[in-house]
Design a protein around this motif. Structure first.
Motif, PDB file in Angstrom:
ATOM      1  N   SER A   1      39.180  44.127  43.042  1.00 29.26           N
ATOM      2  CA  SER A   1      38.334  45.261  42.652  1.00 29.26           C
ATOM      3  C   SER A   1      37.097  44.751  41.940  1.00 29.26           C
ATOM      4  O   SER A   1      37.112  43.671  41.331  1.00 29.26           O
ATOM      5  CB  SER A   1      39.098  46.198  41.707  1.00 29.26           C
TER       6      SER A   1
ATOM      7  N   TRP B   1      37.940  44.104  38.313  1.00 25.60           N
ATOM      8  CA  TRP B   1      38.636  42.833  38.010  1.00 25.60           C
ATOM      9  C   TRP B   1      37.637  41.682  38.025  1.00 25.60           C
ATOM     10  O   TRP B   1      37.585  40.880  37.091  1.00 25.60           O
ATOM     11  CB  TRP B   1      39.764  42.562  39.032  1.00 25.60           C
TER      12      TRP B   1
ATOM     13  N   ARG C   1      36.722  39.693  34.608  1.00 20.35           N
ATOM     14  CA  ARG C   1      37.321  38.347  34.500  1.00 20.35           C
ATOM     15  C   ARG C   1      36.316  37.228  34.692  1.00 20.35           C
ATOM     16  O   ARG C   1      36.592  36.086  34.321  1.00 20.35           O
ATOM     17  CB  ARG C   1      38.425  38.161  35.546  1.00 20.35           C
ATOM     18  N   THR C   2      35.168  37.534  35.327  1.00 23.98           N
ATOM     19  CA  THR C   2      34.241  36.434  35.651  1.00 23.98           C
ATOM     20  C   THR C   2      32.784  36.714  35.280  1.00 23.98           C
ATOM     21  O   THR C   2      32.022  35.775  35.103  1.00 23.98           O
ATOM     22  CB  THR C   2      34.251  36.133  37.176  1.00 23.98           C
TER      23      THR C   2
ATOM     24  N   CYS D   1      30.570  20.569  40.949  1.00 25.46           N
ATOM     25  CA  CYS D   1      29.725  21.427  40.091  1.00 25.46           C
ATOM     26  C   CYS D   1      28.913  20.606  39.093  1.00 25.46           C
ATOM     27  O   CYS D   1      27.833  21.017  38.677  1.00 25.46           O
ATOM     28  CB  CYS D   1      30.574  22.447  39.343  1.00 25.46           C
TER      29      CYS D   1
ATOM     30  N   SER E   1      41.786  34.609  44.761  1.00 26.02           N
ATOM     31  CA  SER E   1      41.628  33.910  43.483  1.00 26.02           C
ATOM     32  C   SER E   1      40.460  32.925  43.501  1.00 26.02           C
ATOM     33  O   SER E   1      40.023  32.456  42.451  1.00 26.02           O
ATOM     34  CB  SER E   1      42.920  33.190  43.098  1.00 26.02           C
TER      35      SER E   1
ATOM     36  N   ILE F   1      40.979  21.220  41.145  1.00 21.39           N
ATOM     37  CA  ILE F   1      40.125  21.885  42.140  1.00 21.39           C
ATOM     38  C   ILE F   1      39.886  20.871  43.248  1.00 21.39           C
ATOM     39  O   ILE F   1      39.407  19.760  42.972  1.00 21.39           O
ATOM     40  CB  ILE F   1      38.728  22.267  41.597  1.00 21.39           C
TER      41      ILE F   1
ATOM     42  N   GLY G   1      43.073  27.905  38.667  1.00 24.95           N
ATOM     43  CA  GLY G   1      42.014  28.531  37.875  1.00 24.95           C
ATOM     44  C   GLY G   1      42.271  28.498  36.377  1.00 24.95           C
ATOM     45  O   GLY G   1      41.395  28.116  35.590  1.00 24.95           O
ATOM     46  N   ASN G   2      43.492  28.894  36.019  1.00 19.05           N
ATOM     47  CA  ASN G   2      43.803  29.010  34.600  1.00 19.05           C
ATOM     48  C   ASN G   2      43.751  27.681  33.862  1.00 19.05           C
ATOM     49  O   ASN G   2      43.175  27.568  32.769  1.00 19.05           O
ATOM     50  CB  ASN G   2      45.197  29.630  34.481  1.00 19.05           C
TER      51      ASN G   2
ATOM     52  N   THR H   1      42.100  25.040  34.837  1.00 17.89           N
ATOM     53  CA  THR H   1      40.702  24.594  34.854  1.00 17.89           C
ATOM     54  C   THR H   1      39.922  25.269  33.736  1.00 17.89           C
ATOM     55  O   THR H   1      39.113  24.639  33.042  1.00 17.89           O
ATOM     56  CB  THR H   1      40.038  24.919  36.211  1.00 17.89           C
TER      57      THR H   1
ATOM     58  N   ARG I   1      33.353  34.234  30.889  1.00 15.83           N
ATOM     59  CA  ARG I   1      34.309  34.063  29.774  1.00 15.83           C
ATOM     60  C   ARG I   1      34.379  32.609  29.308  1.00 15.83           C
ATOM     61  O   ARG I   1      34.631  32.344  28.138  1.00 15.83           O
ATOM     62  CB  ARG I   1      35.696  34.578  30.176  1.00 15.83           C
TER      63      ARG I   1
ATOM     64  N   ASN J   1      29.300  31.391  41.268  1.00 14.55           N
ATOM     65  CA  ASN J   1      29.290  29.943  41.025  1.00 14.55           C
ATOM     66  C   ASN J   1      28.682  29.244  42.249  1.00 14.55           C
ATOM     67  O   ASN J   1      29.297  29.199  43.304  1.00 14.55           O
ATOM     68  CB  ASN J   1      30.731  29.481  40.777  1.00 14.55           C
TER      69      ASN J   1
ATOM     70  N   GLY K   1      33.194  20.443  36.376  1.00 14.49           N
ATOM     71  CA  GLY K   1      33.461  20.650  37.797  1.00 14.49           C
ATOM     72  C   GLY K   1      34.660  19.852  38.276  1.00 14.49           C
ATOM     73  O   GLY K   1      35.303  19.134  37.488  1.00 14.49           O
TER      74      GLY K   1
HETATM   75  O1  UT7 Z   1      32.988  25.477  38.636  1.00 13.24           O
HETATM   76  C1  UT7 Z   1      34.034  24.603  38.508  1.00 13.24           C
HETATM   77  C2  UT7 Z   1      35.067  25.006  37.608  1.00 13.24           C
HETATM   78  N1  UT7 Z   1      35.748  26.237  37.938  1.00 13.24           N
HETATM   79  C3  UT7 Z   1      35.988  27.067  36.974  1.00 13.24           C
HETATM   80  O2  UT7 Z   1      35.544  26.856  35.876  1.00 13.24           O
HETATM   81  C4  UT7 Z   1      36.896  28.246  37.226  1.00 13.24           C
HETATM   82  C5  UT7 Z   1      37.850  28.375  36.075  1.00 13.24           C
HETATM   83  N2  UT7 Z   1      38.796  29.477  36.164  1.00 13.24           N
HETATM   84  C6  UT7 Z   1      38.452  30.778  36.128  1.00 13.24           C
HETATM   85  O3  UT7 Z   1      37.283  31.124  36.108  1.00 13.24           O
HETATM   86  C7  UT7 Z   1      39.568  31.803  36.044  1.00 13.24           C
HETATM   87  O4  UT7 Z   1      40.780  31.130  35.844  1.00 13.24           O
HETATM   88  C8  UT7 Z   1      39.682  32.721  37.296  1.00 13.24           C
HETATM   89  C9  UT7 Z   1      38.529  33.695  37.315  1.00 13.24           C
HETATM   90  C10 UT7 Z   1      39.698  31.888  38.547  1.00 13.24           C
HETATM   91  C11 UT7 Z   1      40.955  33.533  37.220  1.00 13.24           C
HETATM   92  O5  UT7 Z   1      41.008  34.296  36.015  1.00 13.24           O
HETATM   93  P1  UT7 Z   1      42.312  34.281  35.091  1.00 13.24           P
HETATM   94  O6  UT7 Z   1      42.057  35.203  33.980  1.00 13.24           O
HETATM   95  O7  UT7 Z   1      42.593  32.844  34.754  1.00 13.24           O
HETATM   96  O8  UT7 Z   1      43.387  34.909  36.030  1.00 13.24           O
HETATM   97  P2  UT7 Z   1      44.766  34.295  36.530  1.00 13.24           P
HETATM   98  O9  UT7 Z   1      44.537  33.203  37.513  1.00 13.24           O
HETATM   99  O10 UT7 Z   1      45.633  33.982  35.344  1.00 13.24           O
HETATM  100  O11 UT7 Z   1      45.376  35.522  37.292  1.00 13.24           O
HETATM  101  C12 UT7 Z   1      45.705  36.749  36.604  1.00 13.24           C
HETATM  102  C13 UT7 Z   1      46.153  37.767  37.619  1.00 13.24           C
HETATM  103  C14 UT7 Z   1      47.177  37.238  38.613  1.00 13.24           C
HETATM  104  O12 UT7 Z   1      48.112  38.279  38.888  1.00 13.24           O
HETATM  105  P3  UT7 Z   1      49.540  38.289  38.162  1.00 13.24           P
HETATM  106  O13 UT7 Z   1      50.193  36.989  38.548  1.00 13.24           O
HETATM  107  O14 UT7 Z   1      49.245  38.381  36.697  1.00 13.24           O
HETATM  108  O15 UT7 Z   1      50.196  39.497  38.741  1.00 13.24           O
HETATM  109  C15 UT7 Z   1      46.362  36.994  39.862  1.00 13.24           C
HETATM  110  O16 UT7 Z   1      47.128  37.083  41.038  1.00 13.24           O
HETATM  111  O17 UT7 Z   1      45.035  38.209  38.397  1.00 13.24           O
HETATM  112  C16 UT7 Z   1      45.351  38.117  39.796  1.00 13.24           C
HETATM  113  N3  UT7 Z   1      44.133  37.865  40.539  1.00 13.24           N
HETATM  114  C17 UT7 Z   1      43.345  38.837  40.993  1.00 13.24           C
HETATM  115  N4  UT7 Z   1      43.446  40.180  40.941  1.00 13.24           N
HETATM  116  C18 UT7 Z   1      42.456  40.899  41.504  1.00 13.24           C
HETATM  117  C19 UT7 Z   1      43.577  36.661  40.857  1.00 13.24           C
HETATM  118  N5  UT7 Z   1      42.444  36.861  41.538  1.00 13.24           N
HETATM  119  C20 UT7 Z   1      42.268  38.199  41.633  1.00 13.24           C
HETATM  120  C21 UT7 Z   1      41.286  39.000  42.214  1.00 13.24           C
HETATM  121  N6  UT7 Z   1      41.414  40.335  42.122  1.00 13.24           N
HETATM  122  N7  UT7 Z   1      40.195  38.508  42.836  1.00 13.24           N
END
Ligand code: UT7
Length: 328
Positions: free
Chosen positions: A30, A33, A37-38, A113, A153, A193, A220-221, A223, A260, A285, A316
């Protein structure tokens, strides 16, 4: 003494916009979300004919124009990309041909990155040693070609684009321009990654039959946590190296991976969010292109004035991370 000043900046974003609402129609996600979250609202997607070298050449021409430097005055072209046009020759060679930089050397570097800060660091050494006068550092990516559009994700995070700077030698007894760069890696974290498609590994041929290997996979988490820790550390190191304090910083141009992550680093550094330049909502990104695009936009928006002290920070895949301090 030879100083390395940023003499010009440029960027190029493909025209096609993919919004969170567009993604809602294809995936179980959505706008709410993704936004909360981003910080991402939309991203750009390269057209069929737009490879990394095409985007890079557009950004490079704008950077040269703003630096008032002709293509034939460029000594080196460094393209930072993890989405090269083909395996070889380097994307930088295609850019060289495209912009007519007839005298330059050209090569790519791969630090995902963190690529642009790594590229700046290489250029800095060539210029401060007195060896070269004008170095073009470009970050360019077509991430849309390597994301798995069924993986909610990761695919919501990335976008395409290019940014470039011209680093130019300046004789001055006063420190100015790129004051220092600080780069690090930790290969123990390589699986956080990755795009696991094998090229040189002995089982590579088998892997090539599996298209799934050609996509970004990310924990993701994990990282997220390491990104906040490493960027905070390296920013503090960069300031201390230059005898500067947090209060001296006028502007932070961070890698735009997640709003965040940026907020968490600012909180740890105790630096006001008013001092940060953000464009993640528009582009997501864009990996190695993220910082030079933001730099160019900050410059053109008047956020960078003469004398401004700027801190750049990145993390990255690799894991790689780094920071740079610039006095404009
Ligand atoms: O550039 C290089 C470096 N990369 C980064 O710095 C990325 C670092 N990581 C992140 O930015 C974040 O970890 C993400 C944005 C990728 C994810 O956010 P999060 O708050 O860490 O979420 P999460 O992975 O812990 O997932 C939370 C929930 C999960 O559901 P359950 O298991 O709690 O039921 C995921 O399945 O959110 C769910 N989810 C989504 N829901 C709706 C994951 N992606 C999505 C989505 N839409 N697109």
């Amino acid at each position: 003494m030879c100083q390395a000043e940023i003499a010009g900046t440029g960027s190029y974003l493909p025209e096609t916009i993919l919004t969170n609402f567009d993604l809602e129609k294809k995936l179980n996600t959505s706008d709410e979300w993704i936004r909360t979250r981003t910080g991402i609202v939309e991203r750009r997607i390269a057209g069929k004919e737009e490879s990394s070298s095409v985007l890079a050449a557009h950004a490079a021409r704008k950077a040269l124009e703003s630096a008032n430097i002709k293509p034939e005055e460029v000594d080196i072209i460094i393209v930072c990309t993890s989405t090269p046009d083909i395996l070889f020759p380097s994307t930088a060679c295609f850019v060289q041909k495209e912009i007519g930089a007839t005298r330059s050397a050209a090569f790519d570097i791969s630090a995902v990155c963190s690529g642009f800060v790594y590229g700046l660091s290489i250029a800095e050494q060539y210029i401060k040693s007195g060896r070269y006068r004008n170095v073009l550092v470009i970050g360019s990516e077509v991430n849309s070609r390597i994301v798995d559009w069924t993986d909610r994700s990761t695919c919501i995070l990335f976008g395409d684009g290019a940014g470039a700077v011209v680093l130019k030698r300046k004789e001055s007894t006063e420190s100015c321009g790129l004051l220092s760069s600080h780069i690090y890696s930790d290969g123990n974290l390589s699986s956080l990654i990755e795009v696991p498609k094998a090229i040189g590994r002995s089982n590579g041929l088998g892997d090539n039959d599996n298209p799934d290997k050609f996509h970004i996979r990310m924990s993701g988490n994990a990282t997220f946590k390491v990104a906040v820790k490493r960027m905070t550390e390296v920013c503090l190191e960069a300031l201390e190296y230059n005898g500067l304090s947090k209060e001296d910083v006028d502007l932070i141009v961070p890698h735009q991976a997640n709003q965040r992550i940026i907020d968490a680093v600012l909180k740890k550094l105790e630096i006001s969010s008013e001092k940060v330049f953000i464009n993640i909502h528009k582009y997501g990104n864009t990996s190695a292109a993220s910082i030079p695009i933001a730099l160019d936009e900050a410059k053109r928006a008047g956020r960078i004035q003469p004398g401004c002290l700027m801190l750049v920070m990145v993390v990255g895949a690799g894991l790689t991370w780094g920071a740079a301090v610039v006095r404009w």
